[in-house]
Design a protein around this motif. Structure first.
Motif, PDB file in Angstrom:
ATOM      1  N   SER A   1      -5.591  32.467  70.738  1.00 44.34           N
ATOM      2  CA  SER A   1      -6.724  31.899  71.482  1.00 44.34           C
ATOM      3  C   SER A   1      -7.545  30.988  70.582  1.00 44.34           C
ATOM      4  O   SER A   1      -8.005  29.918  71.009  1.00 44.34           O
ATOM      5  N   LYS A   2      -7.749  31.400  69.345  1.00 42.93           N
ATOM      6  CA  LYS A   2      -8.500  30.568  68.397  1.00 42.93           C
ATOM      7  C   LYS A   2      -7.803  29.222  68.205  1.00 42.93           C
ATOM      8  O   LYS A   2      -8.446  28.160  68.226  1.00 42.93           O
ATOM      9  N   LEU A   3      -6.480  29.251  68.022  1.00 41.07           N
ATOM     10  CA  LEU A   3      -5.741  27.999  67.819  1.00 41.07           C
ATOM     11  C   LEU A   3      -5.799  27.121  69.063  1.00 41.07           C
ATOM     12  O   LEU A   3      -5.850  25.892  68.964  1.00 41.07           O
ATOM     13  N   THR A   4      -5.779  27.732  70.228  1.00 38.87           N
ATOM     14  CA  THR A   4      -5.932  26.981  71.467  1.00 38.87           C
ATOM     15  C   THR A   4      -7.307  26.307  71.522  1.00 38.87           C
ATOM     16  O   THR A   4      -7.433  25.155  71.938  1.00 38.87           O
ATOM     17  N   LEU A   5      -8.316  27.023  71.060  1.00 34.53           N
ATOM     18  CA  LEU A   5      -9.694  26.538  71.144  1.00 34.53           C
ATOM     19  C   LEU A   5      -9.968  25.386  70.187  1.00 34.53           C
ATOM     20  O   LEU A   5     -10.598  24.391  70.565  1.00 34.53           O
ATOM     21  N   ILE A   6      -9.485  25.479  68.940  1.00 30.83           N
ATOM     22  CA  ILE A   6      -9.839  24.460  67.940  1.00 30.83           C
ATOM     23  C   ILE A   6      -8.982  23.205  68.059  1.00 30.83           C
ATOM     24  O   ILE A   6      -9.338  22.154  67.518  1.00 30.83           O
ATOM     25  N   GLY A   7      -7.846  23.292  68.748  1.00 31.18           N
ATOM     26  CA  GLY A   7      -7.043  22.109  69.043  1.00 31.18           C
ATOM     27  C   GLY A   7      -6.441  21.410  67.847  1.00 31.18           C
ATOM     28  O   GLY A   7      -6.543  20.179  67.730  1.00 31.18           O
ATOM     29  N   PRO A   8      -5.761  22.113  66.922  1.00 29.40           N
ATOM     30  CA  PRO A   8      -5.144  21.439  65.779  1.00 29.40           C
ATOM     31  C   PRO A   8      -3.957  20.584  66.209  1.00 29.40           C
ATOM     32  O   PRO A   8      -3.313  20.857  67.222  1.00 29.40           O
ATOM     33  N   ASN A   9      -3.662  19.563  65.414  1.00 31.94           N
ATOM     34  CA  ASN A   9      -2.452  18.772  65.663  1.00 31.94           C
ATOM     35  C   ASN A   9      -1.338  19.124  64.678  1.00 31.94           C
ATOM     36  O   ASN A   9      -0.270  18.526  64.720  1.00 31.94           O
TER      37      ASN A   9
END
Length: 536
Positions: A453-461
């Motif tokens: 969920s954290k990775l979904t939220l911060i939107g890394p490329n």
């Protein structure tokens, strides 16, 4: 044969399965499936008689031998590794131990001589004279070197100790074999060895695994826990999924037809129930209505839940995403990474593979700047935003585990609205009550979903993912694989899940003992062919 009759088990007012009656036959290999919390391990403990059902019973033929994969290696810590394996046949091990004690005592009376003769007969019946050789072959197949076989189990690290317990479960050709997550802590070569071993097994095999490829490769049947029942489907996991969908559609259509018939009967009774001329017809329809109600299929609610996972980069990176030059890392005298070089461009999905302990996690930690390399350069390209999920989840959670799941997630984007955070948690299977649980109280699967969920939220490329399938059930792994396939950014991942490797990887980086490495363009199957690990 393993027979289950009218078995029911509930926990905390929740029924896991009710009045289950089925048989597991020799020569068939059953995958026991269901989402986290469905009761797979509970059912396995009932089969092994480590847990009593609320009602019902489990029976096996007289003199049949059951072998169970145990996860508690501490009780064998001071035993020789080879002996731990032979202990898998309790009857044989007891005879060998008693024989050794009698010989060591040196008191060779007639009674002792007769007892030694009986023990020799038992040892021969249990193929005891081949026991050491069989144990060695199992250990070597699972990656335990021969020079370690005489050492105590305590000399091995935790993951390698569990391999010894896998060998213990496999030892001696048991009639019934129960394996709960046998591929945990196995590298890909050992998993392939285990698959081949189980293909030759002739008894009753029941296995729990979150490795979809392993289930598809090994199983001839699938025992699925759902609808408070255990339904056995012919075929492996993928075949079960197709049949299950058809089963559900058919049952729902059948019930829809009955509901329509009920409505028609009620309408007739309502119109003509008081009509003396049609009283007999109305009475007949009342009886028919009662029969249909009794026969209505009880479509209990499925316990399968699937998270919705999507990684949407907040911005697009430059075309050149990563350059690694002359990367070197050692621990004491152990060379882990040696002069490693590779580049990645936008959209590539790089799988990092190799045996356990070769440095896969070390590489990801260097890329994530969690540890410093000894030498070399790591350069990320223009506009890159890196998201990292470590194998050790405590590292990803940090020291704020007393926060609720909602509070922990909110800190990563304080501009997000309450509705956005709640909505994201809901899609990741955290309803309102679960979102208020402290992070320290989350299960393994819940912890992984929170980190995702954290990775979904911060939107890394750029995503760095170290064993992301750990603790996830099969439905969640499917959702994660689909998310990786749809991801527009660049992915570097480590996994022992061959389904994920087959589906996701566009490049493979193989790390070798001593710091060696090879970089292969193309998917994982191409890599296996090029390295001679898969025949055309």
């Amino acid at each position: 044969m393993l027979t289950v009759a009218e078995v029911t088990k509930s926990y905390g007012g929740r029924t896991l399965f009710e009045s289950v009656t089925t048989t597991f036959d020799p020569g068939k290999r059953y995958g026991l499936t269901g989402p986290n919390g469905a009761g797979k391990s509970t059912f396995m403990k009932i089969l092994s008689r480590d847990l009593e059902p609320d009602t019902g019973e489990v029976s096996t033929p007289a003199n049949s031998r059951m072998s169970v994969l145990h996860q508690d290696h501490s009780r064998f810590a001071e035993s020789r590794i080879r002996d731990v394996v032979i202990m898998g046949n309790k009857k044989l091990w007891a005879a060998m131990e008693e024989k050794e004690k009698l010989l060591a005592a040196g008191d060779f009376t007639d009674e002792v001589g007769m007892r030694l003769g009986e023990l020799e007969g038992t040892i021969a019946e249990e193929d005891g004279y081949e026991a050491e050789n069989e144990a060695e072959q199992l250990l070597i197949g699972l990656g335990i070197e021969k020079e370690q076989h005489e050492q105590p189990l305590s000399v091995l690290q935790g993951g390698m100790r569990l391999r010894v317990l896998v060998a213990q479960a496999l030892f001696g050709d048991p009639d019934i074999l129960l394996l709960d997550e046998p591929t945990n802590h196995l590298d890909l070569d050992s998993i392939r060895w285990l698959e081949n071993f189980l293909h030759e097994y002739k008894g009753v095999l029941i296995v729990i695994s979150h490795d979809r490829h392993f289930l598809n490769e090994v199983c001839t049947h699938t025992a699925d826990i759902d609808y408070e029942n255990i339904i056995i489907y012919p075929g492996a996991y993928d075949e079960m999924l197709s049949q299950k969908v058809q089963y559900r559609i058919s049952a729902e259509k059948h019930n829809d037809a009955k509901q329509k018939k009920i409505s028609d009967l009620k309408e007739f009774i309502g119109r003509f129930g008081a009509n003396a001329k049609k009283a007999s017809q109305a009475s007949s329809r009342r009886k028919e209505l009662d029969r249909i109600r009794v026969s209505m299929t009880d479509l209990k609610r499925s316990n399968i839940q699937r998270p919705f996972i999507r990684f949407e980069p907040k911005n697009e990176s430059g075309k050149l995403v990563l350059e690694v030059e002359h990367l070197t890392k050692t621990f004491d005298d152990l060379v882990v990474l040696d002069d490693l070089k590779f580049t990645l461009t936008r959209g590539e999905r790089l799988a990092v593979v190799g045996p356990n302990g070769v440095g896969k996690s070390t590489l990801l930690k260097c890329l994530a700047q969690a540890i410093e390399p000894d030498k070399g350069k790591i350069r990320f390209g223009h506009e890159t935003i890196v998201g990292y999920m470590p194998q050790e989840h405590a590292e990803g959670l940090g020291d704020q585990t007393q926060k609720s799941a909602y509070e922990w997630l909110y800190q990563w984007d304080e501009k997000a609205t309450v509705e956005e955070i709640r909505g994201l948690l809901g899609r990741m299977l955290f309803p309102s009550a679960e979102a208020e649980k402290p992070v320290s109280a989350l299960s393994g699967g819940e912890t992984v979903r929170l980190l995702l969920s954290k990775l979904t939220l911060i939107g890394p490329n750029v995503l760095l993912m170290d064993e992301p399938t750990n603790h996830l059930d099969l439905e969640s792994i499917r959702a994660l694989v689909e998310a990786f396939e749809a991801y527009k950014g660049t992915l570097i991942f480590v996994t022992h899940d061959q389904y994920m490797l087959d589906t996701v990887a566009t490049q493979v980086l193989e790390l070798k003992p001593g710091g060696g490495h090879d970089h292969f363009p193309g998917g994982y199957e191409d890599f296996l062919r090029k390295t001679g690990k898969l025949e055309d």
